[in-house]
Scaffold this motif. Sequence first.
Motif, PDB file in Angstrom:
ATOM      1  N   ASP A  15      -3.327   4.608  -1.931  1.00  0.00           N
ATOM      2  CA  ASP A  15      -2.304   3.627  -2.311  1.00  0.00           C
ATOM      3  C   ASP A  15      -2.627   2.263  -1.694  1.00  0.00           C
ATOM      4  O   ASP A  15      -2.498   1.231  -2.352  1.00  0.00           O
ATOM      5  CB  ASP A  15      -0.920   4.087  -1.870  1.00  0.00           C
ATOM      6  N   SER A  16      -3.068   2.264  -0.439  1.00  0.00           N
ATOM      7  CA  SER A  16      -3.399   1.010   0.250  1.00  0.00           C
ATOM      8  C   SER A  16      -4.554   0.286  -0.417  1.00  0.00           C
ATOM      9  O   SER A  16      -4.500  -0.929  -0.633  1.00  0.00           O
ATOM     10  CB  SER A  16      -3.742   1.271   1.720  1.00  0.00           C
ATOM     11  N   THR A  18      -5.580   0.586  -3.447  1.00  0.00           N
ATOM     12  CA  THR A  18      -5.182   0.146  -4.780  1.00  0.00           C
ATOM     13  C   THR A  18      -4.409  -1.165  -4.674  1.00  0.00           C
ATOM     14  O   THR A  18      -4.609  -2.083  -5.475  1.00  0.00           O
ATOM     15  CB  THR A  18      -4.358   1.235  -5.482  1.00  0.00           C
ATOM     16  N   ARG A  19      -3.561  -1.293  -3.667  1.00  0.00           N
ATOM     17  CA  ARG A  19      -2.831  -2.547  -3.441  1.00  0.00           C
ATOM     18  C   ARG A  19      -3.780  -3.664  -3.024  1.00  0.00           C
ATOM     19  O   ARG A  19      -3.573  -4.824  -3.374  1.00  0.00           O
ATOM     20  CB  ARG A  19      -1.738  -2.356  -2.392  1.00  0.00           C
ATOM     21  N   GLY A  32      -6.717  -9.395  -5.113  1.00  0.00           N
ATOM     22  CA  GLY A  32      -5.755  -8.650  -5.909  1.00  0.00           C
ATOM     23  C   GLY A  32      -6.211  -8.193  -7.274  1.00  0.00           C
ATOM     24  O   GLY A  32      -5.377  -7.806  -8.086  1.00  0.00           O
ATOM     25  N   LEU A 103      -1.799  -2.907   5.088  1.00  0.00           N
ATOM     26  CA  LEU A 103      -1.460  -2.268   3.817  1.00  0.00           C
ATOM     27  C   LEU A 103      -1.255  -0.792   4.091  1.00  0.00           C
ATOM     28  O   LEU A 103      -0.902   0.002   3.406  1.00  0.00           O
ATOM     29  CB  LEU A 103      -2.563  -2.493   2.784  1.00  0.00           C
TER      30      LEU A 103
END
Length: 103
Positions: A15-16, A18-19, A32, A103
Amino acid sequence: MTKRNATQSESGWMDSITRLGCIVCRLQGIAGAPSVPHHLLRGGRRIGHLETIPLCDPGHHQNPPTGSRKIPRHPSRVQFERAYGTEAELLQKTRILVARLNL
């Protein structure tokens, strides 16, 4: 192992990253850029979810748009690593950025 079978720390890592967005794009000054986790391999097998880097797809992961000048990891590993660094180096840079950006 799929994300469905991932531990909480593995899911958190994916998840981190991907962010964070594509690590190659970020190192080129484009923060980003949407990404997917790319699993690093050892002996032709995935090492695990904690050994993943974020790469844009289409783009630096595979199937770059025509004219984008992006070198994809698949199928061009040698050219990709010559241009952007090894996957291990990109993983280290990803870990530093995830920690720095909390993140």
